[in-house]
Enzyme design. Structure first.
Site, PDB file in Angstrom:
ATOM      1  N   CYS A 225      57.249  51.416  41.342  1.00 15.34           N
ATOM      2  CA  CYS A 225      58.678  51.140  41.356  1.00 15.34           C
ATOM      3  C   CYS A 225      59.011  49.973  40.442  1.00 15.34           C
ATOM      4  CB  CYS A 225      59.149  50.851  42.782  1.00 15.34           C
ATOM      5  SG  CYS A 225      59.180  52.309  43.837  1.00 15.34           S
TER       6      CYS A 225
ATOM      7  N   CYS B 275      51.600  38.933  36.616  1.00 18.78           N
ATOM      8  CA  CYS B 275      52.510  40.068  36.722  1.00 18.78           C
ATOM      9  C   CYS B 275      53.446  39.791  37.897  1.00 18.78           C
ATOM     10  CB  CYS B 275      51.740  41.374  36.891  1.00 18.78           C
ATOM     11  SG  CYS B 275      50.675  41.416  38.353  1.00 18.78           S
TER      12      CYS B 275
END
Length: 361
Positions: free
Chosen positions: A146, A317
């Protein structure tokens, strides 16, 4: 509907609110179970709500579904129907197998970007199920997370309403129109619905026990007894926060370093000056980034040209998973593993532990 059970170990975050519409600003930092319970009781105080503030795992699923709402009564029975609100492959296979073993139907849904799917599985114990549609999970990395693919904020509500419709029809005994034997697809961009036929596979393996679903979706099987009882791989987050439900980053060669945000800050304060590489998408970097980031390069395409030839490299990240993959990719390309440092928990852990004023997404 007189009795509803809700399973969720997470808490409400502001980043959830544009798509998880049962929650609101008044319940930020409240458990999602409690938040949902309050909202349901506010709508209809006659509905009884039971909450399970725990992970839905191979160790807990049979108890939760099989014992049902009144598991402390002598005449307890399983829930009549299960509604899938999960966002990862391991949980969907787990729901499927639990419902298959116990004999409970379930309403499936999946979403990504602008598209969604809904189906009614295991009707009367003989209807097609998730393993008929997807006998084996796709290879890790084939389906965007997502965080990479995004999701239209209203789409979960759209698909949830369709799921609720299927549940009401089933409770009323209107089985002839249920989405059993077909998968309904929705494309929000073209505003079109279609359905695809689905039949029970005659050679489908009979499910008799639960397995390690994280391992299964990473490409290998294990007994349920070997499965973790907590969501350590996702650190208690949902897929869009943890990026990938299956952390397929097992290291067989040289290992890179892992550094916690607070430890990282201390090292930076003491003069450590690594090259800082953000391996998220540029659109994610535009939302929030470490102010000392040197370069942005998505983890799937990161290469030697993205880092200097010498010196330490700090990789980050959103939640740490893509960072691990990027480090492994760089090692495969010949980078000395001792140069690489992955920020454990990613920028969301940094926001939580170091700078709470940073935006979340």
């Amino acid at each position: 509907v007189g009795k509803i059970g809700i399973v969720d170990a997470d808490t409400v975050d502001a980043s959830n609110l544009q798509r998880q519409i049962i929650h609101g600003t008044s319940t930020i930092d409240v458990s999602k179970c409690e938040s949902a319970k309050r909202r349901i009781e506010d709508i209809n105080p006659l509905v009884q709500v039971r909450t399970y503030e725990e992970e839905f795992t191979a160790a807990s699923a049979m108890r939760i579904v099989g014992n049902g709402f009144d598991d402390d009564d002598d005449d307890n029975h399983p829930y009549d129907v299960v509604v899938d609100g999960s966002d990862n492959f391991p949980t969907k296979y787990l729901i499927n197998d639990v419902c298959d073993i116990i004999g409970v139907p379930w309403v499936y849904s999946a979403i990504l970007a602008f598209e969604g799917q809904v189906a009614f599985f295991n009707l009367d114990g003989t209807g097609p199920n998730y393993r008929d549609m997807l006998p084996t999970p796709p290879p890790p990395g084939d389906v965007p997370s997502c965080a990479e693919g995004g999701v239209l904020g209203v789409l979960p509500g759209t698909m949830g309403c369709l799921q609720a419709t299927e549940v009401i029809k089933y409770i009323l005994g209107r089985k002839e129109g249920l989405l059993s034997g077909r998968v309904l697809t929705f494309d929000a961009m073209s505003m079109k619905f279609n359905d695809v036929g689905l039949s029970r596979q005659p050679d489908r393996e009979v499910i008799t026990e639960l397995i390690d679903y994280q391992g299964f979706c990473a490409g290998h099987k294990a007994k349920a007894a070997d499965a973790p009882t907590t969501a350590s791989a996702t650190q208690g987050r949902t897929m869009d926060e943890a990026e990938d439900a299956t952390d397929d980053t097992t290291v067989t060669g040289p290992e890179f370093h892992s550094v916690q945000p607070k430890e990282c800050l201390e090292k930076l304060s003491d003069g450590w000056s690594p090259w800082v590489l953000d391996v998220r998408l540029q659109t994610e970097n535009d939302i929030v980034q470490l102010p000392f980031t040197d370069k942005v390069s998505p983890h799937r395409t990161v290469g030697l040209h993205d880092i200097p030839k010498d010196g330490d490299v700090l990789v980050y990240c959103k939640a740490g998973v893509r960072g691990k993959k990027a480090c492994n990719r760089l090692i495969e390309l010949g980078v000395d593993a001792n140069r690489l440092w992955n920020l454990d928990g990613g920028i969301m852990r940094w926001q939580k532990d170091v700078d709470t004023q940073m935006p979340r997404y």
